[in-house]
Write a protein that holds these residues in place. Sequence first.
Motif, PDB file in Angstrom:
ATOM      1  N   GLY A  54      11.436   6.424  18.980  1.00  0.00           N
ATOM      2  CA  GLY A  54      11.951   6.721  17.651  1.00  0.00           C
ATOM      3  C   GLY A  54      11.472   8.041  17.082  1.00  0.00           C
ATOM      4  O   GLY A  54      11.859   8.406  15.955  1.00  0.00           O
ATOM      5  N   HIS A  55      10.659   8.767  17.835  1.00  0.00           N
ATOM      6  CA  HIS A  55      10.111  10.029  17.332  1.00  0.00           C
ATOM      7  C   HIS A  55      10.448  11.213  18.236  1.00  0.00           C
ATOM      8  O   HIS A  55       9.902  12.304  18.061  1.00  0.00           O
ATOM      9  CB  HIS A  55       8.594   9.908  17.168  1.00  0.00           C
ATOM     10  N   VAL A  56      11.331  11.013  19.196  1.00  0.00           N
ATOM     11  CA  VAL A  56      11.782  12.075  20.099  1.00  0.00           C
ATOM     12  C   VAL A  56      13.231  12.399  19.746  1.00  0.00           C
ATOM     13  O   VAL A  56      14.077  11.502  19.695  1.00  0.00           O
ATOM     14  CB  VAL A  56      11.659  11.639  21.567  1.00  0.00           C
ATOM     15  N   TYR A  57      13.519  13.673  19.506  1.00  0.00           N
ATOM     16  CA  TYR A  57      14.819  14.071  18.967  1.00  0.00           C
ATOM     17  C   TYR A  57      15.456  15.191  19.793  1.00  0.00           C
ATOM     18  O   TYR A  57      14.762  15.945  20.482  1.00  0.00           O
ATOM     19  CB  TYR A  57      14.652  14.593  17.536  1.00  0.00           C
ATOM     20  N   ALA A  58      16.767  15.282  19.655  1.00  0.00           N
ATOM     21  CA  ALA A  58      17.452  16.498  20.069  1.00  0.00           C
ATOM     22  C   ALA A  58      17.098  17.595  19.068  1.00  0.00           C
ATOM     23  O   ALA A  58      16.774  17.322  17.905  1.00  0.00           O
ATOM     24  CB  ALA A  58      18.964  16.268  20.093  1.00  0.00           C
ATOM     25  N   GLU A  59      17.167  18.826  19.513  1.00  0.00           N
ATOM     26  CA  GLU A  59      16.767  19.945  18.657  1.00  0.00           C
ATOM     27  C   GLU A  59      17.529  19.969  17.340  1.00  0.00           C
ATOM     28  O   GLU A  59      16.947  20.217  16.273  1.00  0.00           O
ATOM     29  CB  GLU A  59      16.975  21.255  19.417  1.00  0.00           C
ATOM     30  N   ALA A  60      18.814  19.685  17.384  1.00  0.00           N
ATOM     31  CA  ALA A  60      19.638  19.757  16.167  1.00  0.00           C
ATOM     32  C   ALA A  60      19.314  18.645  15.175  1.00  0.00           C
ATOM     33  O   ALA A  60      19.595  18.774  13.983  1.00  0.00           O
ATOM     34  CB  ALA A  60      21.113  19.689  16.543  1.00  0.00           C
ATOM     35  N   ASP A  61      18.727  17.560  15.661  1.00  0.00           N
ATOM     36  CA  ASP A  61      18.506  16.383  14.821  1.00  0.00           C
ATOM     37  C   ASP A  61      17.068  16.200  14.351  1.00  0.00           C
ATOM     38  O   ASP A  61      16.788  15.323  13.538  1.00  0.00           O
ATOM     39  CB  ASP A  61      18.925  15.111  15.577  1.00  0.00           C
ATOM     40  N   ALA A  65       9.567  19.910   9.575  1.00  0.00           N
ATOM     41  CA  ALA A  65       8.112  19.713   9.542  1.00  0.00           C
ATOM     42  C   ALA A  65       7.471  21.055   9.209  1.00  0.00           C
ATOM     43  O   ALA A  65       8.071  22.113   9.462  1.00  0.00           O
ATOM     44  CB  ALA A  65       7.595  19.192  10.874  1.00  0.00           C
ATOM     45  N   PRO A  66       6.289  21.052   8.658  1.00  0.00           N
ATOM     46  CA  PRO A  66       5.656  22.338   8.336  1.00  0.00           C
ATOM     47  C   PRO A  66       5.357  23.180   9.581  1.00  0.00           C
ATOM     48  O   PRO A  66       5.468  24.409   9.537  1.00  0.00           O
ATOM     49  CB  PRO A  66       4.355  21.931   7.628  1.00  0.00           C
ATOM     50  N   VAL A  67       5.000  22.508  10.674  1.00  0.00           N
ATOM     51  CA  VAL A  67       4.447  23.220  11.826  1.00  0.00           C
ATOM     52  C   VAL A  67       5.118  22.764  13.116  1.00  0.00           C
ATOM     53  O   VAL A  67       5.383  21.570  13.306  1.00  0.00           O
ATOM     54  CB  VAL A  67       2.927  22.961  11.946  1.00  0.00           C
ATOM     55  N   ARG A  94      13.684  29.045  17.842  1.00  0.00           N
ATOM     56  CA  ARG A  94      14.915  28.594  17.178  1.00  0.00           C
ATOM     57  C   ARG A  94      14.617  27.653  16.014  1.00  0.00           C
ATOM     58  O   ARG A  94      15.304  27.698  14.980  1.00  0.00           O
ATOM     59  CB  ARG A  94      15.833  27.908  18.193  1.00  0.00           C
ATOM     60  N   LEU A  95      13.621  26.809  16.162  1.00  0.00           N
ATOM     61  CA  LEU A  95      13.262  25.918  15.063  1.00  0.00           C
ATOM     62  C   LEU A  95      12.813  26.715  13.840  1.00  0.00           C
ATOM     63  O   LEU A  95      13.161  26.382  12.704  1.00  0.00           O
ATOM     64  CB  LEU A  95      12.149  24.962  15.500  1.00  0.00           C
ATOM     65  N   LEU A  96      12.040  27.766  14.065  1.00  0.00           N
ATOM     66  CA  LEU A  96      11.597  28.613  12.955  1.00  0.00           C
ATOM     67  C   LEU A  96      12.787  29.331  12.321  1.00  0.00           C
ATOM     68  O   LEU A  96      12.914  29.378  11.090  1.00  0.00           O
ATOM     69  CB  LEU A  96      10.560  29.622  13.454  1.00  0.00           C
ATOM     70  N   ALA A  97      13.663  29.874  13.151  1.00  0.00           N
ATOM     71  CA  ALA A  97      14.820  30.603  12.636  1.00  0.00           C
ATOM     72  C   ALA A  97      15.749  29.691  11.836  1.00  0.00           C
ATOM     73  O   ALA A  97      16.383  30.136  10.862  1.00  0.00           O
ATOM     74  CB  ALA A  97      15.579  31.243  13.798  1.00  0.00           C
ATOM     75  N   ALA A  98      15.818  28.416  12.233  1.00  0.00           N
ATOM     76  CA  ALA A  98      16.697  27.464  11.551  1.00  0.00           C
ATOM     77  C   ALA A  98      16.050  26.844  10.321  1.00  0.00           C
ATOM     78  O   ALA A  98      16.690  26.064   9.620  1.00  0.00           O
ATOM     79  CB  ALA A  98      17.112  26.366  12.519  1.00  0.00           C
ATOM     80  N   GLY A  99      14.804  27.184  10.046  1.00  0.00           N
ATOM     81  CA  GLY A  99      14.106  26.614   8.908  1.00  0.00           C
ATOM     82  C   GLY A  99      13.610  25.198   9.136  1.00  0.00           C
ATOM     83  O   GLY A  99      13.204  24.520   8.190  1.00  0.00           O
ATOM     84  N   LYS A 100      13.615  24.775  10.394  1.00  0.00           N
ATOM     85  CA  LYS A 100      13.122  23.427  10.715  1.00  0.00           C
ATOM     86  C   LYS A 100      11.591  23.367  10.659  1.00  0.00           C
ATOM     87  O   LYS A 100      11.017  22.298  10.467  1.00  0.00           O
ATOM     88  CB  LYS A 100      13.592  23.015  12.107  1.00  0.00           C
ATOM     89  N   VAL A 101      10.934  24.500  10.893  1.00  0.00           N
ATOM     90  CA  VAL A 101       9.481  24.614  10.749  1.00  0.00           C
ATOM     91  C   VAL A 101       9.187  25.926  10.041  1.00  0.00           C
ATOM     92  O   VAL A 101      10.034  26.829   9.995  1.00  0.00           O
ATOM     93  CB  VAL A 101       8.737  24.562  12.113  1.00  0.00           C
ATOM     94  N   ARG A 102       7.971  26.043   9.507  1.00  0.00           N
ATOM     95  CA  ARG A 102       7.606  27.268   8.778  1.00  0.00           C
ATOM     96  C   ARG A 102       6.459  28.026   9.434  1.00  0.00           C
ATOM     97  O   ARG A 102       6.153  29.150   9.051  1.00  0.00           O
ATOM     98  CB  ARG A 102       7.235  26.905   7.342  1.00  0.00           C
TER      99      ARG A 102
END
Length: 239
Positions: A54-61, A65-67, A94-102
């Motif tokens: 329940g805690h493993v995701y596709a990148e888009a989903d 998170a902060p980090v 890509r996560l940083l660019a998408a705003g998914k992490v900071r």
Amino acid sequence: MRGRLSTLFGRQRPAGSRRTRWWRRLVVAAVAGAVLLTGGTVASVAWIRGAAEGHVYAEADVPEAPVALVLGTKVHPDGTPSPFLTGRLEIARRLLAAGKVRAILLSGDNMNADYDEPTAMQRWLVANGVPAERTVLDYAGFDTYDSCARAKRVFGVDRATVVTQSFHLPRAVAVCRRLGVDAAGVGDETARAYGRTWRISSTREYGACVKAAVDLLSGRDPAHLGHRETGVEDALSRA
């Protein structure tokens, strides 16, 4: 007298019989050990996968998170990341660019002066458009357990997206969660192109799950704990 000697000698087991009994005991011990090892491995893998479920995701989903916690792996002698490490870094970028992490915490091995995973990771990210001030380096992430423990206890990370190869991801997420980091995870699949290395690494995960279970049950400290660092907080404040 002769009767007594005959009786005594008659009770002695032939050498061949003693050897046979010894071999039987050895076989029984080996089979018992194999059963225990197999049972321990199956139980460890099930425990680890259950903790990550329940805690493993596709990148888009993956939730924000902060980090992003990027776990280190092989760096070539010229300082360039291996394809496995490059796959992890590309996801974090890509996560940083998408705003998914900071911010991105780069945790790897720098035990020897001539081998430095975190610096190689940062260099690659900066060359690919990530501001250096959004990255934080952990030079003592010698294994998954140490990286997760230090993320929590040294860098003060409470919530993170763990980035590694997909075969490694359940163990990484489970270990981080058991150590107090509210972790989700995204796995790289591009390294599947390196079929033999991927298969070997995937097979090694079974043994690694046993080690992870032992580490978690023992509650060991990481190899180097160190003082509390504010690098992640600083990176987040500049985001």
